[in-house]
Design an enzyme around this catalytic site. Structure first.
Site, mmCIF file in Angstrom:
data_model
loop_
_atom_site.group_PDB
_atom_site.id
_atom_site.type_symbol
_atom_site.label_atom_id
_atom_site.label_comp_id
_atom_site.label_asym_id
_atom_site.label_seq_id
_atom_site.Cartn_x
_atom_site.Cartn_y
_atom_site.Cartn_z
ATOM 1 N N ALA A 186 0.561 -1.043 0.340
ATOM 2 C CA ALA A 186 -0.574 -0.055 0.010
ATOM 3 C C ALA A 186 0.879 1.501 -0.070
ATOM 4 C CB ALA A 186 -0.580 0.339 1.162
ATOM 5 N N ASP A 187 1.793 1.596 0.757
ATOM 6 C CA ASP A 187 2.565 2.827 0.793
ATOM 7 C C ASP A 187 3.324 2.363 -0.758
ATOM 8 O OD1 ASP A 187 3.796 3.901 3.263
ATOM 9 O OD2 ASP A 187 3.238 1.798 4.486
#
Length: 414
Positions: A186-187
């Site tokens: 996600a990052d």
């Protein structure tokens, strides 16, 4: 320099001449963020020529410096994430740190931050103050849940976004628990998104002459990457289940064990590929089945197709499987770990894993810039620098003299 100050670090290696200046030459970015999404966005800009100044707390550096394995006490993740950045220390909560940051912001094009909403405002460094000293500034704010809403002030990390977005719910085997990725998925997606958002805001600035705020929430880009699930649910009430390596859209698709105990991945997203594969594995009769005509129908007969493909692959070595697939113009790839990646001939041809000369560690290898530009390519000019290595140089360029620096040190701002 006081006795408590770290020894000056070696200057960054001299830049290797490129055919032309990188496309973001002249763009100045202040990276106030920590860990991954915000700093990655700044890294991507630095890879294509932006001057990135990494601002870290004097005693609490970016935690990414300590994530994962290290060598001789030097964090290796930071060497990649911190590449092409000059590093300074500044405590933004102090009066001297605040005033110095405002002076830096007046010279910058972009500020990237990932504090919880309200933190910059608490230090009187919010958008009103930053835009007042530089109306052309773009402020990129990266948080777990965005700048507003009921979750805005919660601590937010990629793991939570991977859970909330629906990623974990569809990942894993049908009878196994939801599965989280063993890396910053996600990052990383949010970092890519933020870099794109910054460039979009800068393009708007070229037309209007004014900067603006970019608001990236970790929970949103990964949701877009998951595809049309909300639309499926909205229109059909369809909830995508966990299917392991199988797809609901085509078959055969998955990973298959070879005769020599290695794995290959097979895809048949195109109908023509599926047909070639059936000929290759000796089951052309399946092509004539009525259900073979569409990917969705093939997926509902995955057991039959997996038996045919898996059985054929199990009788051949990986080398022979890949050679046969290439000759048949079917789609397969080896399931590689990092050892394979480092020696893969395609990656070698692309220079995907490149070598960077580092003053601390010597030659080290890492992923190259994300894409190739034919006229104005990006480059890794240096790997991640030591904590605060460029503080004096950057602030001296800003116009601060020895007395100013001494005052900031005595206040604890540096």
């Amino acid at each position: 320099m006081t006795p408590s100050d770290p020894a000056p670090a070696a200057a960054p290696p001299a830049r290797t001449p490129a055919p032309a200046d990188p496309p973001l030459t002249g763009l100045r970015v202040l990276d106030l963020a920590t860990l991954f999404a915000g700093p990655l966005a700044a890294t991507l800009l630095g890879d294509f020529g932006a001057e990135v100044v990494k601002v870290e707390h004097p005693t609490k550096p970016d935690p990414s410096r300590g994530h994962g394995p290290s060598k001789d006490g030097i964090g290796l993740w930071w060497k990649m994430l911190g590449r092409n950045k000059r590093t300074i220390t500044l405590d933004l909560s102090t009066p001297g740190g605040r005033s110095t940051l405002l002076r830096l912001a007046a010279t910058a094009d972009v500020v990237v931050e990932n504090f919880r909403p309200g933190t910059l405002e608490k230090w009187d460094l919010g958008w009103p103050e930053l835009s007042a000293v530089n109306p052309r500034l773009v402020l990129a704010r990266v948080t777990g849940f965005g700048q507003f809403g009921p979750y805005a002030h919660r601590p937010g990390f990629g793991t939570l976004a991977e859970a909330m977005s629906g990623f974990a719910a569809i990942t894993g085997e049908p009878d196994a628990p939801p599965t989280l990725p063993p890396f910053g998925l996600a990052d990383s997606i949010a970092g890519l998104t933020t870099a794109y958002a910054i460039m979009t805001a800068l393009a708007a600035r070229d037309r209007t002459g004014e900067g603006q705020v970019v608001d990236t929430a970790l929970i949103e880009p990964i949701l877009t990457a998951l595809g049309p699930q909300p639309t499926w649910y909205d229109q059909l009430g369809h909830v995508q289940p966990r299917t392991g390596n199988r797809s609901q859209n085509n078959a055969p698709r998955g990973t298959y064990l070879t005769a020599d105990g290695t794995w290959v991945a097979v895809s048949t997203s195109a109908q023509s590929i599926a047909e070639r594969l059936m000929v290759l594995v000796g089951r052309p009769d399946l092509i004539d089945e009525p259900w073979f005509a569409t990917g969705g129908d093939r997926a509902r007969h995955a057991d039959v197709l997996d038996e045919a493909v898996g059985g054929w692959i199990a009788r051949h070595t990986r080398t022979d499987v890949l050679a046969a697939f290439e000759k048949a113009e079917a789609a397969a790839a080896p399931v590689q770990d990092v050892r394979d990646v480092m020696t893969d001939p395609q990656y070698q041809a692309l220079d995907t894993i490149t070598t960077v000369d580092d003053p601390e560690l010597g030659p080290l290898r890492m992923q190259n810039v994300l894409f190739r530009l034919s006229a104005t390519p990006g480059a890794i000019r240096w790997a991640g620098r030591p904590h605060g290595a460029d503080t004096e140089a950057v602030l001296t360029e800003l116009g601060l003299g020895p007395d100013d620096l001494a005052a900031l040190r005595s206040e604890g701002a540096l």
